[in-house]
Design an enzyme around this catalytic site. Structure first.
Site, PDB file in Angstrom:
ATOM      1  N   LYS A 113      39.129  29.044  30.865  1.00  0.00           N
ATOM      2  CA  LYS A 113      38.294  29.666  31.774  1.00  0.00           C
ATOM      3  C   LYS A 113      37.519  30.697  30.843  1.00  0.00           C
ATOM      4  CE  LYS A 113      39.336  29.619  36.430  1.00  0.00           C
ATOM      5  NZ  LYS A 113      40.045  30.090  37.402  1.00  0.00           N
TER       6      LYS A 113
HETATM    7  C1  E4P Z   1      39.598  29.434  40.930  1.00  0.00           C
HETATM    8  O1  E4P Z   1      39.333  28.780  39.748  1.00  0.00           O
HETATM    9  C2  E4P Z   1      39.249  30.611  41.163  1.00  0.00           C
HETATM   10  O2  E4P Z   1      39.580  31.741  40.070  1.00  0.00           O
HETATM   11  C3  E4P Z   1      39.434  31.091  42.682  1.00  0.00           C
HETATM   12  O3  E4P Z   1      39.132  29.993  43.508  1.00  0.00           O
HETATM   13  C4  E4P Z   1      38.995  32.395  43.118  1.00  0.00           C
HETATM   14  O4  E4P Z   1      39.118  32.516  44.465  1.00  0.00           O
HETATM   15  P1  E4P Z   1      38.854  34.063  45.199  1.00  0.00           P
HETATM   16  O5  E4P Z   1      37.277  33.925  45.316  1.00  0.00           O
HETATM   17  O6  E4P Z   1      39.471  33.678  46.324  1.00  0.00           O
HETATM   18  O7  E4P Z   1      39.399  35.172  44.334  1.00  0.00           O
END
Ligand code: E4P
Length: 288
Positions: A113
Site C-alpha cells: 500500500k
Molecule cells: C483499508 O485498506 C483501509 O486502510 C481501511 O479500510 C481504513 O478504514 P478506516 O477509515 O475505518 O480507518
C-alpha cells in the site's frame, strides 16, 4: 460457503490473525486481508505488551508487523494481503519504494500500500515496473483514481488495487458510495488493469451496495462481515436501493484516463490527514 453468485472478492480489514481465523470459519471463505499502521497498532498482543510497559525500536515494530502479516498470509495463501509502507507528508517516493520492496519479500501474496499522493504515485509507478503488486490507499477522488490508472498502465489485472475510503467521506457528510460508483463507471473506459477495492466500510449497507455496484473487492471490518454472515451472506438483487440518508452527492465527472498521471489534480486533504494519522499511530509505538 462462498455464494455462487458472489463476483466480488471479500477481504477482512484488520490487524489480528485470530480474527482472520474466525472470519474464515464464519464465512466459509476469505479472499484477502488489508492491514494498515493503525490496525497493526491495535493488535491485541501488541497492546498487551505495551500495557506491560514494553517499548519497541522501529526495527522491532517492523518485525512485529512482518510476523502478523506472515500469520495472516499462511491462513489465506491463495488470497492477497495488503501491507502498508510508512509514509508521512515528507516521506519521499524512494523511501516508500525501498520499504515496499522489503515488505513484498515478507510473504508470497503481498500487495504493497502506497498513499494516493504525489510521492506515493511516484513510488507506485516504479513499483509496478519492478513487478510489485500494489494497493493505492487513501483515495478520495475520481482524479486520484484516474492518476492511479495512468501511473500503472501496463500492469497486469490483479496487480493494482485502488482503495477509495468511503467511510471517511461519509464521516464528513459526503456520500462516499458515490465515489465507488463514479470510479467504476470511469474505469469502464480504461484498460481494466486497476481493480476497485471498497475500503473504510462502516456498515452493512456499504457492503451490500458495493456488491450491487460490482466493486472488484470489498475490505470490511470483522463486525460487519460477521453481521453479513449472520444474515446468510445476502447478495442484493435489482430492487436493492441504497439509502444515502442526507449525505451530499458526489457528482460524476468526465475525466480522460489517458493524461500523464502528474497532470491530474491529486491533492486531497483527507489523504494528507490519513497519512498524518497512520504515521502518528505508528510513531506512538516506537520508543523515543
Ligand atoms: C483499508 O485498506 C483501509 O486502510 C481501511 O479500510 C481504513 O478504514 P478506516 O477509515 O475505518 O480507518
Amino acid at each position: 460457503m462462498r455464494p455462487a453468485n458472489l463476483k466480488t472478492r471479500i477481504f477482512l480489514d484488520g490487524g489480528n490473525p485470530d480474527d482472520t481465523k474466525d472470519i474464515i470459519r464464519l464465512l466459509g471463505f476469505l479472499d484477502g486481508q488489508t492491514t494498515n499502521p493503525t490496525l497493526i497498532s491495535k493488535n491485541p498482543d501488541l497492546r498487551e505488551r505495551i500495557e506491560r510497559g514494553e517499548k519497541f525500536t522501529g526495527k522491532e515494530i517492523l518485525g512485529f508487523y512482518r510476523q502478523v502479516v506472515r500469520k495472516i498470509s499462511a491462513l489465506i495463501p491463495e488470497g492477497s494481503v495488503s501491507v502498508e509502507v510508512y509514509a508521512d507528508r515528507s516521506t519521499r517516493a524512494e523511501e516508500m519504494q525501498e520499504q515496499g520492496e522489503e515488505m513484498f519479500s515478507w510473504i508470497p501474496n503481498a500487495h504493497i500500500k502506497f498513499p494516493s499522493a504525489m510521492e506515493g504515485l511516484r513510488a507506485a509507478e516504479q513499483a509496478v515496473k519492478r513487478g510489485l503488486r500494489i494497493n493505492m490507499t487513501l483515495c478520495f477522488t475520481q482524479e486520484q483514481a484516474a492518476a492511479v490508472h495512468a501511473a500503472t498502465r501496463g500492469a497486469k489485472k490483479g496487480d493494482v488495487f485502488v482503495s477509495p475510503f468511503i467511510g471517511r467521506l461519509d464521516d464528513r457528510g459526503e456520500n462516499g458510495m458515490d465515489l465507488i460508483y463514479n470510479i467504476i463507471k470511469m474505469y469502464e473506459k480504461g484498460e481494466g488493469h486497476v481493480e476497485v477495492l471498497t475500503a473504510s466500510v462502516r456498515n452493512i449497507d456499504h457492503l451490500l451496495y458495493a456488491l450491487k455496484l460490482g466493486s472488484d473487492i470489498i475490505s470490511s471490518p470483522f463486525d460487519i462481515l460477521k453481521q453479513w454472515a449472520d444474515q446468510g451472506l445476502p447478495i442484493p438483487g435489482d430492487n436493492y436501493v441504497y439509502d444515502s440518508k442526507n449525505l451530499k452527492r458526489i457528482p460524476y465527472r468526465e475525466i480522460d484516463l489517458y493524461q500523464k498521471w502528474q497532470d491530474y489534480d491529486i491533492r486531497h486533504e483527507l489523504t494528507d490527514q490519513g497519512m498524518d494519522r497512520f504515521s502518528a499511530d505508528w510513531n506512538a509505538l516506537i520508543k523515543k
